[in-house]
Design a protein around this motif. Structure first.
Motif, PDB file in Angstrom:
ATOM      1  N   ASN A   1      53.937  26.293  15.750  1.00  0.00           N
ATOM      2  CA  ASN A   1      55.402  26.528  15.765  1.00  0.00           C
ATOM      3  C   ASN A   1      55.636  28.032  14.991  1.00  0.00           C
ATOM      4  O   ASN A   1      56.729  28.157  14.633  1.00  0.00           O
ATOM      5  CB  ASN A   1      56.040  25.522  14.760  1.00  0.00           C
ATOM      6  N   ILE A   2      54.421  28.912  15.103  1.00  0.00           N
ATOM      7  CA  ILE A   2      54.635  30.126  14.514  1.00  0.00           C
ATOM      8  C   ILE A   2      53.854  31.141  15.577  1.00  0.00           C
ATOM      9  O   ILE A   2      52.745  30.668  15.943  1.00  0.00           O
ATOM     10  CB  ILE A   2      54.207  30.053  13.033  1.00  0.00           C
ATOM     11  N   LEU A   3      54.202  32.198  15.427  1.00  0.00           N
ATOM     12  CA  LEU A   3      53.534  33.303  16.183  1.00  0.00           C
ATOM     13  C   LEU A   3      52.253  33.971  15.198  1.00  0.00           C
ATOM     14  O   LEU A   3      52.542  33.969  13.809  1.00  0.00           O
ATOM     15  CB  LEU A   3      54.393  34.424  16.828  1.00  0.00           C
ATOM     16  N   TRP A   4      51.189  34.307  15.856  1.00  0.00           N
ATOM     17  CA  TRP A   4      50.178  34.776  14.710  1.00  0.00           C
ATOM     18  C   TRP A   4      50.619  36.129  14.090  1.00  0.00           C
ATOM     19  O   TRP A   4      50.251  36.137  12.678  1.00  0.00           O
ATOM     20  CB  TRP A   4      49.124  35.077  15.722  1.00  0.00           C
ATOM     21  N   SER A   5      51.437  36.925  14.597  1.00  0.00           N
ATOM     22  CA  SER A   5      51.802  38.146  14.068  1.00  0.00           C
ATOM     23  C   SER A   5      52.705  37.934  12.808  1.00  0.00           C
ATOM     24  O   SER A   5      52.593  38.394  11.644  1.00  0.00           O
ATOM     25  CB  SER A   5      52.399  38.955  14.919  1.00  0.00           C
ATOM     26  N   ASP A   6      53.542  36.672  12.979  1.00  0.00           N
ATOM     27  CA  ASP A   6      54.426  36.384  11.790  1.00  0.00           C
ATOM     28  C   ASP A   6      53.494  35.800  10.822  1.00  0.00           C
ATOM     29  O   ASP A   6      54.214  35.837   9.696  1.00  0.00           O
ATOM     30  CB  ASP A   6      55.573  35.533  12.460  1.00  0.00           C
ATOM     31  N   HIS A   7      52.658  35.012  10.936  1.00  0.00           N
ATOM     32  CA  HIS A   7      51.910  34.445  10.068  1.00  0.00           C
ATOM     33  C   HIS A   7      51.137  35.264   9.207  1.00  0.00           C
ATOM     34  O   HIS A   7      51.201  35.576   8.036  1.00  0.00           O
ATOM     35  CB  HIS A   7      50.806  33.189  10.603  1.00  0.00           C
ATOM     36  N   LEU A   8      50.654  36.384   9.734  1.00  0.00           N
ATOM     37  CA  LEU A   8      50.127  37.455   9.232  1.00  0.00           C
ATOM     38  C   LEU A   8      50.931  38.407   8.341  1.00  0.00           C
ATOM     39  O   LEU A   8      50.471  38.622   7.335  1.00  0.00           O
ATOM     40  CB  LEU A   8      49.289  38.575  10.406  1.00  0.00           C
ATOM     41  N   ASP A   9      52.021  38.474   8.771  1.00  0.00           N
ATOM     42  CA  ASP A   9      53.010  39.283   7.956  1.00  0.00           C
ATOM     43  C   ASP A   9      53.473  38.479   6.824  1.00  0.00           C
ATOM     44  O   ASP A   9      53.574  39.216   5.496  1.00  0.00           O
ATOM     45  CB  ASP A   9      54.450  39.705   9.074  1.00  0.00           C
ATOM     46  N   LEU A  10      53.884  37.353   7.112  1.00  0.00           N
ATOM     47  CA  LEU A  10      54.441  36.384   6.017  1.00  0.00           C
ATOM     48  C   LEU A  10      53.293  36.035   4.983  1.00  0.00           C
ATOM     49  O   LEU A  10      53.697  35.757   3.658  1.00  0.00           O
ATOM     50  CB  LEU A  10      55.242  35.117   6.386  1.00  0.00           C
ATOM     51  N   GLY A  11      52.181  35.686   5.409  1.00  0.00           N
ATOM     52  CA  GLY A  11      51.134  35.180   4.598  1.00  0.00           C
ATOM     53  C   GLY A  11      50.446  36.375   3.703  1.00  0.00           C
ATOM     54  O   GLY A  11      49.809  36.052   2.936  1.00  0.00           O
ATOM     55  N   PHE A  12      50.631  37.578   4.210  1.00  0.00           N
ATOM     56  CA  PHE A  12      49.766  38.756   3.396  1.00  0.00           C
ATOM     57  C   PHE A  12      50.128  38.574   1.971  1.00  0.00           C
ATOM     58  O   PHE A  12      49.061  38.832   1.394  1.00  0.00           O
ATOM     59  CB  PHE A  12      50.206  39.727   4.209  1.00  0.00           C
TER      60      PHE A  12
END
Length: 324
Positions: free
Chosen positions: A128-139
């Motif tokens: 339910n999430i794109l990898w790039s958004d996970h990386l940006d938000l999880g950083f």
């Protein structure tokens, strides 16, 4: 840093210059352009990436474009069915965010203008999430270095970088398939998902919500790939699987053909263009032409991304020029 300051100073001067241009000036312009947006929020946050603008900002752009330009459907655009005596623009939104349904579609209905949504079909694979958004938000929630498939990435001020090569984790993901990206999402903290205020920055439309888009006469739906992979860097079999999965998923949901494709991250090559055409994507969209002579390819259309750092009139002039 000096170059960044210089660029911003130049932008400010142009912001001021174009803000004084008259309606006659804008109405005299000719040509065409496809603008690419991504996420829409309420405040225009640039805290995680530069892919978001506010709903208020978007509405201002729509009002300006409708007043001074011709806003065409994507079908009319690719077929050349639009007036040639004014500048023509097409509105497109990439990725398939839920915020597009909640914040963009009401504006299209209100102002009666068309737009195309290029949707990533990753939901069909249980994500339910794109990898790039996970990386940006999880950083910001990830405190230490991370190891992925024997590769160590060090956390620095602006991202993770591979110790051995200096390659950023984001660029490493672009070069790898989805299994690597899945591992990245396991290693980078997902704690941000516990903060409801951040939902708007990563949640994608589910199947029911994607289906509801077709109820609007102002909406066209296209594909943005399945896993948001950089298809121009992949082998043809992997690219074929990705493109077919996306097309089949969307066509089953919509009960209609999906002929429009926007390449994720603008990544393509001659082979992927041919492959996509054989699969049934008659019209394909990049972010910029990547190879000599691409502008002659009648299947392929250039786009220009929204720039959140400049004023509306300056943005409009860049669209007319085709570059920033």
């Amino acid at each position: 840093m000096i170059n960044k300051i210089k660029r911003r100073s130049q932008w400010l001067i142009k912001d001021l210059f174009y803000s004084f241009k008259s309606t006659d000036y804008w109405r005299s312009k000719k040509g065409r352009c496809v603008i690419c947006y991504h996420g829409i929020d309420h405040v225009g946050s640039l805290g995680f990436n530069t892919r978001f603008i506010s709903q208020k900002n978007l509405e201002s752009q729509i009002v300006f474009f409708k007043k001074h330009f011709h806003i065409a459907t994507i079908k009319d655009y690719v077929l050349g069915n639009y007036p040639k005596n004014v500048f023509t623009i097409v509105l497109t939104f990439d990725d398939g965010y839920r915020n597009n349904l909640e914040l963009v579609v009401p504006l299209l209905e209100k102002h009666q203008v068309p737009a195309t949504f290029f949707i990533t079909s990753i939901q069909a694979s249980g994500h339910n999430i794109l990898w790039s958004d996970h990386l940006d938000l999880g950083f910001g929630y990830t405190q230490s270095n991370i190891q992925i498939n024997g590769r160590e990435f060090q956390k620095k001020k602006d991202g993770f970088y591979e110790l051995s090569s200096g390659l950023s984790l984001k660029n490493a993901c672009r070069q790898e398939g989805f299994h690597f990206k899945e591992e990245v999402m396991r290693m980078v903290s997902g704690e941000f998902k516990n903060n409801p205020k951040l939902d708007i920055y990563w949640q994608l439309m589910d199947a029911k919500q994607i289906s509801s888009l077709k109820n609007s006469q102002w909406v066209t739906i296209g594909s943005h790939g399945h896993f948001h992979n950089n298809l121009g860097l992949f082998g043809l079999e992997d690219a074929k699987t990705d493109l077919l999965n996306s097309k089949n998923y969307l066509e089953n949901l919509l009960e209609d053909e999906v002929k429009f494709l926007a390449f994720p991250d603008g990544s393509y090559n001659k082979e992927t263009l041919d492959l996509a055409q054989k699969i049934g994507y008659d019209y394909q969209f990049a972010i910029e032409y990547l190879h000599e002579g691409d502008y002659k390819d009648k299947r392929l259309f250039n786009r220009i991304g929204n720039n959140p750092f400049i004023k509306l009139e300056h943005q409009a002039k860049c669209l007319i020029d085709g570059h920033y």
